[in-house]
Scaffold this active site. Sequence first.
Site, PDB file in Angstrom:
ATOM      1  N   ASN A 140       0.929  -1.086  -0.102  1.00  0.00           N
ATOM      2  CA  ASN A 140       0.119  -0.053   0.015  1.00  0.00           C
ATOM      3  C   ASN A 140       0.744   1.390  -0.036  1.00  0.00           C
ATOM      4  O   ASN A 140       0.703   2.357  -0.707  1.00  0.00           O
ATOM      5  CB  ASN A 140      -0.878  -0.178   1.194  1.00  0.00           C
ATOM      6  CG  ASN A 140      -1.942  -1.314   1.120  1.00  0.00           C
ATOM      7  OD1 ASN A 140      -2.004  -1.786   0.336  1.00  0.00           O
ATOM      8  ND2 ASN A 140      -2.892  -1.318   2.252  1.00  0.00           N
ATOM      9  N   HIS A 186     -16.666  36.747 -30.574  1.00  0.00           N
ATOM     10  CA  HIS A 186     -17.766  36.084 -31.148  1.00  0.00           C
ATOM     11  C   HIS A 186     -17.297  35.606 -32.629  1.00  0.00           C
ATOM     12  O   HIS A 186     -18.364  35.293 -33.615  1.00  0.00           O
ATOM     13  CB  HIS A 186     -18.998  36.905 -31.258  1.00  0.00           C
ATOM     14  CG  HIS A 186     -19.493  37.667 -30.136  1.00  0.00           C
ATOM     15  ND1 HIS A 186     -20.309  37.069 -29.185  1.00  0.00           N
ATOM     16  CD2 HIS A 186     -18.828  38.734 -29.764  1.00  0.00           C
ATOM     17  CE1 HIS A 186     -20.337  37.935 -28.178  1.00  0.00           C
ATOM     18  NE2 HIS A 186     -19.455  39.058 -28.359  1.00  0.00           N
ATOM     19  N   SER A 307      -6.975  13.383 -48.866  1.00  0.00           N
ATOM     20  CA  SER A 307      -8.142  12.883 -48.763  1.00  0.00           C
ATOM     21  C   SER A 307      -8.356  11.537 -49.882  1.00  0.00           C
ATOM     22  O   SER A 307      -7.578  11.846 -51.009  1.00  0.00           O
ATOM     23  CB  SER A 307      -9.505  13.617 -49.110  1.00  0.00           C
ATOM     24  OG  SER A 307     -10.580  12.725 -49.580  1.00  0.00           O
ATOM     25  N   LYS A 313      -7.823  18.136 -51.311  1.00  0.00           N
ATOM     26  CA  LYS A 313      -7.811  18.259 -50.166  1.00  0.00           C
ATOM     27  C   LYS A 313      -6.492  18.316 -49.294  1.00  0.00           C
ATOM     28  O   LYS A 313      -5.615  17.236 -49.594  1.00  0.00           O
ATOM     29  CB  LYS A 313      -8.713  17.315 -49.221  1.00  0.00           C
ATOM     30  CG  LYS A 313     -10.359  17.287 -49.612  1.00  0.00           C
ATOM     31  CD  LYS A 313     -10.833  18.490 -49.031  1.00  0.00           C
ATOM     32  CE  LYS A 313     -10.974  18.523 -47.610  1.00  0.00           C
ATOM     33  NZ  LYS A 313     -12.027  17.654 -47.055  1.00  0.00           N
ATOM     34  N   ASN A 315      -5.827  17.992 -45.195  1.00  0.00           N
ATOM     35  CA  ASN A 315      -6.506  18.279 -43.970  1.00  0.00           C
ATOM     36  C   ASN A 315      -5.772  18.406 -43.189  1.00  0.00           C
ATOM     37  O   ASN A 315      -4.675  17.883 -42.860  1.00  0.00           O
ATOM     38  CB  ASN A 315      -7.214  17.110 -43.973  1.00  0.00           C
ATOM     39  CG  ASN A 315      -8.567  16.661 -44.903  1.00  0.00           C
ATOM     40  OD1 ASN A 315      -8.911  17.709 -45.559  1.00  0.00           O
ATOM     41  ND2 ASN A 315      -8.734  15.465 -45.353  1.00  0.00           N
ATOM     42  N   GLU A 320      -6.393  18.425 -35.649  1.00  0.00           N
ATOM     43  CA  GLU A 320      -8.005  17.992 -35.424  1.00  0.00           C
ATOM     44  C   GLU A 320      -7.841  16.732 -34.243  1.00  0.00           C
ATOM     45  O   GLU A 320      -8.614  16.521 -33.427  1.00  0.00           O
ATOM     46  CB  GLU A 320      -8.495  17.329 -36.495  1.00  0.00           C
ATOM     47  CG  GLU A 320      -9.153  18.373 -37.540  1.00  0.00           C
ATOM     48  CD  GLU A 320      -9.672  17.835 -38.914  1.00  0.00           C
ATOM     49  OE1 GLU A 320     -10.589  18.233 -39.429  1.00  0.00           O
ATOM     50  OE2 GLU A 320      -8.676  16.798 -39.346  1.00  0.00           O
ATOM     51  N   TYR A 347      -6.556   2.181   2.311  1.00  0.00           N
ATOM     52  CA  TYR A 347      -6.185   1.764   1.099  1.00  0.00           C
ATOM     53  C   TYR A 347      -7.284   0.881   0.735  1.00  0.00           C
ATOM     54  O   TYR A 347      -7.932   0.365   1.347  1.00  0.00           O
ATOM     55  CB  TYR A 347      -4.969   1.137   1.121  1.00  0.00           C
ATOM     56  CG  TYR A 347      -4.707   0.325  -0.404  1.00  0.00           C
ATOM     57  CD1 TYR A 347      -4.229   1.031  -1.335  1.00  0.00           C
ATOM     58  CD2 TYR A 347      -5.398  -0.894  -0.778  1.00  0.00           C
ATOM     59  CE1 TYR A 347      -4.174   0.395  -2.724  1.00  0.00           C
ATOM     60  CE2 TYR A 347      -5.215  -1.629  -1.864  1.00  0.00           C
ATOM     61  CZ  TYR A 347      -4.677  -1.065  -3.171  1.00  0.00           C
ATOM     62  OH  TYR A 347      -4.582  -1.282  -4.161  1.00  0.00           O
ATOM     63  N   GLN A 352      -6.220   0.551  -7.417  1.00  0.00           N
ATOM     64  CA  GLN A 352      -5.682  -0.099  -8.732  1.00  0.00           C
ATOM     65  C   GLN A 352      -5.670   0.546  -9.989  1.00  0.00           C
ATOM     66  O   GLN A 352      -4.991   0.526 -10.947  1.00  0.00           O
ATOM     67  CB  GLN A 352      -5.545  -1.456  -8.447  1.00  0.00           C
ATOM     68  CG  GLN A 352      -4.800  -1.999  -9.694  1.00  0.00           C
ATOM     69  CD  GLN A 352      -4.736  -3.823  -9.453  1.00  0.00           C
ATOM     70  OE1 GLN A 352      -4.097  -4.105  -8.106  1.00  0.00           O
ATOM     71  NE2 GLN A 352      -5.352  -4.694 -10.030  1.00  0.00           N
ATOM     72  N   LYS A 355      -4.014   3.622 -12.101  1.00  0.00           N
ATOM     73  CA  LYS A 355      -2.810   3.761 -12.887  1.00  0.00           C
ATOM     74  C   LYS A 355      -2.945   4.055 -14.409  1.00  0.00           C
ATOM     75  O   LYS A 355      -2.508   4.783 -15.172  1.00  0.00           O
ATOM     76  CB  LYS A 355      -1.997   2.554 -12.816  1.00  0.00           C
ATOM     77  CG  LYS A 355      -1.380   2.416 -11.625  1.00  0.00           C
ATOM     78  CD  LYS A 355      -0.942   1.167 -10.935  1.00  0.00           C
ATOM     79  CE  LYS A 355      -0.695   0.927  -9.618  1.00  0.00           C
ATOM     80  NZ  LYS A 355      -2.167   1.199  -8.889  1.00  0.00           N
TER      81      LYS A 355
HETATM   82  N1  ARG Z   1      -1.573  -3.416  -7.040  1.00  0.00           N
HETATM   83  C1  ARG Z   1      -2.030  -2.767  -6.247  1.00  0.00           C
HETATM   84  C2  ARG Z   1      -2.270  -1.600  -6.649  1.00  0.00           C
HETATM   85  O1  ARG Z   1      -1.911  -0.893  -7.576  1.00  0.00           O
HETATM   86  C3  ARG Z   1      -0.937  -2.698  -5.094  1.00  0.00           C
HETATM   87  C4  ARG Z   1      -1.269  -2.605  -3.600  1.00  0.00           C
HETATM   88  C5  ARG Z   1      -2.236  -3.694  -3.430  1.00  0.00           C
HETATM   89  N2  ARG Z   1      -2.367  -3.768  -2.163  1.00  0.00           N
HETATM   90  C6  ARG Z   1      -3.330  -4.726  -1.334  1.00  0.00           C
HETATM   91  N3  ARG Z   1      -3.425  -4.491  -0.166  1.00  0.00           N
HETATM   92  N4  ARG Z   1      -3.766  -5.417  -2.304  1.00  0.00           N
HETATM   93  O2  ARG Z   1      -3.024  -0.658  -5.814  1.00  0.00           O
END
Ligand code: ARG
Length: 489
Positions: A140, A186, A307, A313, A315, A320, A347, A352, A355
Site C-alpha cells: 500500500n 464572437h 483525402s 484536400k 486536411n 484535429e 487503502y 489499482q 494507473k
Molecule cells: N496492485 C496494487 C495497486 O495498484 C498494489 C497494492 C495492493 N495492496 C493490497 N492490499 N492489495 O493498488
Amino acid sequence: MAAAEMQGIFYANSVICHCFDSPYSIKLMSDNRLWAGRFNEPTDAFVEAFTASVEFDQRLAPQDIAGSIAHATMLAAQGIISGEEKRSIIDGLNVIKGKIEAGSFPWSVALEDVHMNIEAALTDAIGIAGKKLHTGRSRNDQVATDIRLWLRDEIDHLSSEIARLQQALLKIAAPEADTIMPGFTHLQTAQPITFGHHMMAWFEMLSRDASRLADCRKRMNIMPLGAAALAGTTYPIDRDLTAELLGFDAPAENSLDAVSDRDFAIEFTSAASIVMMHLSRFSEELIIWSSAQFAFIELSDSFCTGSSIMPQKKNPDVPELIRGKSGRIFGHLMALLTLMKSQPLAYNKDNQEDKEPLFDTVDNLKGCLKIFADMIPAISCRHDNMRAAAMRGFATATDLADYLVVKGIPFRDAHEVVGKAVALCVGKGCDLSELELPELQQFSEVIDEDVFDVLTLEGSVAARNHIGGTAPQQVRAAIQRAQEKLDSA
Ligand code: ARG
C-alpha cells in the site's frame, strides 16, 4: 471455460504469463501467492487475471526498484537487516532491473503486480535476504510511493515540452510582431491585432499550465513509505532518511492519508486537462485559419494528410486529432474523481484503477505537446489575406469612436455616429478608411483630415500602446520579457 482461455481474454496480446519457463522457477497458483499463508484453496483463475495489474503496472518497475533500494538502505542503517543482506538485496535488484530493461524479465500474472513480481524474483535469486525486503512496509505504501516517483519524472518531462512549445511560439511571434490580422470576438471581426500578439496569448496560457504542473509537483513530492499497510510499522524505521534518499521533500504526516491519497493524480489530470483544453483551442484556430475561407496560415505538409477521394484536400489532421484527444484526458480526470469519491480510509483495491488513466493522460499529453512544438515553427503566415480580412470587417470602428471621444463627443454619441458611418459603408460596399472626408463629416462636424490616421490598420494597432496591448512595440517588449522568463526557468 478453461483457465488458460479465460486468462487469454484479459491478456490476448500481452507478453506476460511466461511463468512456466521462468529462470527464477516461479511456481504457480497458491504456492506462488506471496500472501497465501491463510488460504486453503487456490485463487479462481478468472479472479487471478481479473485482479492482476502487472500488465500495466510493470511500467512502474524502475520506481519500484529505486524505492526498494532506498528502503533496504534505511533498514540496514537502522540495524533492522544486516549490511550484507542490504548489499545482496541491492545487487539482486540491480540484476532484475537489467533483465527488465533488456525485456527478458518473466512477468507473471499469477504474481499479480509489479511489486510481487520483483520481490518473488529477488527471493528466487538471493534467498532469505530477499524475504526480508518487505519488513516494515506494505504494497500500500509501496505503490503510493512508486506512482509519485513516476509522476514526478513525467511532470519534469512535460514541463520541458511546454517550454519547448513556448520557445517555438516566441520564434514565430517575433518576425510577425507587425503583421496585421483581424482580432475576433464572437468569431466576428472586432479590432485589428498583430499575429505576434495572438501568438503571445498562447504563450501566456502555457505559462499558467507550466506553473500549475510545478505546483502539483511540489504538493505531490511527499513520501508515503513508512505508512506500511495503513497504521505505520512497529520497526524503528527512519522515514527522513528514506525520503532524502528518494528526493522527497518530507515523509507524509499521516499514515492513513499516505496510503489512500490520490489527490495528486486528480490534480495532475486536472492540470493536464487544462493544458489539453488550451491545445484544443489552439488547434481549433489553426484549423479555421488554414481553411480556404480564412487562409491566414499554411500548415506544413508534414502535419497534414490528403483525402482518398478528393484530390484537392489538405486536411489539418494533427490539430484535429489533438482537439479530439482532449476528450479522453477530460474523461480520465472524471474517472479518477469518481474512483476516489466514496472510498473510506485507508487503502482499497479500487486504487489499482488509478494507473491506466494516469498513464494514458501522460502518454497522450506528451505526444500532443511534442507534435505541437514541432508543428508551430512550420506555420507560414499569409500576410495579404490576414490584412484583407482586417480591412473587410470595419475593424477600426472603435478607433473612430475613440477619435470622436478625444474631440469631446460623449462615448455613447460617438458609438452612434460610427454606427451610421458603418451603415453607409455597408451600403456602398467599402471600408471606413475608404469614405471621403465630407461623407464622414455629415455624421459629425468634429471629424477632420487627421481621422485617416486612426482609420488605418497600422494606426489602430500602434495606438494600443501599453503593457498587454497589441502595438508592435509592446509585442516586441512582451516577447523579450517572455524570453527572459523562459531562460531563467
Ligand atoms: N496492485 C496494487 C495497486 O495498484 C498494489 C497494492 C495492493 N495492496 C493490497 N492490499 N492489495 O493498488
